[in-house]
Design a protein around this motif. Structure first.
Motif, PDB file in Angstrom:
ATOM      1  N   PHE A 143       0.846  -1.186   0.000  1.00 41.10           N
ATOM      2  CA  PHE A 143       0.000   0.000   0.000  1.00 41.10           C
ATOM      3  C   PHE A 143       0.892   1.251   0.000  1.00 41.10           C
ATOM      4  N   LEU A 164      -3.864   6.515  -1.670  1.00 40.54           N
ATOM      5  CA  LEU A 164      -5.130   5.907  -1.260  1.00 40.54           C
ATOM      6  C   LEU A 164      -6.275   6.911  -1.348  1.00 40.54           C
ATOM      7  N   VAL A 224      -6.040  -1.247   4.470  1.00 42.34           N
ATOM      8  CA  VAL A 224      -4.679  -1.391   4.999  1.00 42.34           C
ATOM      9  C   VAL A 224      -4.732  -2.055   6.371  1.00 42.34           C
TER      10      VAL A 224
END
Length: 214
Positions: free
Chosen positions: A39, A44, A74
Motif C-alpha cells: 500500500f 489511497l 490497509v
C-alpha cells in the motif's frame, strides 16, 4: 502456503530512498516465498487519523477500527498478515502525517484502557520500521525508540532501520534549489557507497522476517 507480508510506504516519492528501502525489504521477504501486499498511503482514497469514536473499545468490535475510509483495507490486511514492513521519511523531526494517521488507528484499536489486559491484539506479528532522513542516522533515535516500544506492545516485535543523510535531489547544482546547507559531493558519495549497503540490510531484514516466530 507462504506467509503474507504487508508493505506500507508512508512517503510520497516513488523511486527514492524510503520507497527503495521498503522495496528491497519486500524483495527479501519474497525470496523466502512470502506473499507481498503493498500500500502507498499517498495514493489511497481519502482517510484520517483516529477520530476518537471509541468504537474499537466496544466488545463486538474489539481490536478493529470501525472508521471506514481509505485506511480500512490497509488495517484489514495488517490484521490478517504475518508481518509488516512500513517506511516513512522524516518530516520536521517526525514521521509523515500519513504514517501518523495509520499509526494512530493501528495502535488505538488494540488499546483496551484496562489494567488487566491493556492490549487485545491476539495475533502479534513482526514489524520492520524504516525511516529515512537528511539528518545523521542517530539524530532521531529517541523518537524511533518510542515508536518501537509502542509497536512492540500493540503490534509485535519491531526492528528499526534508519538511513540518514540521504540524497534528496539528483542535481544539487540546479539554480532551482539554491541549498547551501548540504555538501552535494558528500551526499552523492554516501548514496553511492553507504546506501547500497542499507539496501542489502533491508533485503536481509525482510528475508529474516519471514522466518520469525512470534
Amino acid at each position: 502456503m507462504g506467509k503474507k507480508i504487508v508493505v506500507v510506504n508512508a512517503g510520497p516519492r516513488k523511486g527514492w530512498n524510503t520507497d527503495t528501502l521498503i522495496t528491497e525489504a519486500a524483495r527479501g521477504a519474497e525470496s523466502a516465498e512470502a506473499e507481498i501486499e503493498r500500500f502507498d498511503l499517498f495514493r489511497l482514497e481519502k482517510y484520517t487519523g483516529c477520530i476518537s469514536c471509541f468504537g474499537c473499545k466496544k466488545e463486538k468490535f474489539k481490536g478493529r477500527c470501525i472508521c471506514r475510509d481509505g485506511l480500512t483495507p490497509v488495517l484489514d490486511a495488517i490484521r490478517q498478515s504475518d508481518g509488516l514492513i512500513i517506511g516513512s521519511p522524516n518530516y520536521l523531526s517526525n514521521l509523515t502525517a500519513s504514517f501518523r494517521a495509520l499509526y494512530e488507528r493501528l495502535i488505538f484499536q488494540n488499546l483496551t484502557y484496562t489494567l488487566e489486559a491493556p492490549c487485545c491484539n491476539e495475533h502479534p506479528i513482526p514489524v520492520l520500521l524504516v525511516m529515512t532522513s537528511n539528518a545523521p542516522d542517530t539524530m532521531y533515535m529517541n523518537l524511533l525508540n518510542e515508536y518501537q516500544q509502542t509497536l512492540n506492545t500493540f503490534v509485535g516485535p519491531t526492528k528499526v532501520l534508519v538511513s540518514g543523510e540521504t540524497l534528496q535531489l539528483k542535481d544539487y547544482s540546479s539554480t532551482d534549489w539554491p541549498w547551501t546547507m548540504f555538501d552535494p559531493d558528500a551526499r552523492i558519495n554516501r548514496h553511492d557507497t553507504v546506501f547500497p549497503e542499507e539496501c542489502r540490510k533491508a533485503f536481509e531484514m525482510g528475508l529474516n522476517m519471514v522466518g520469525e516466530e512470534v
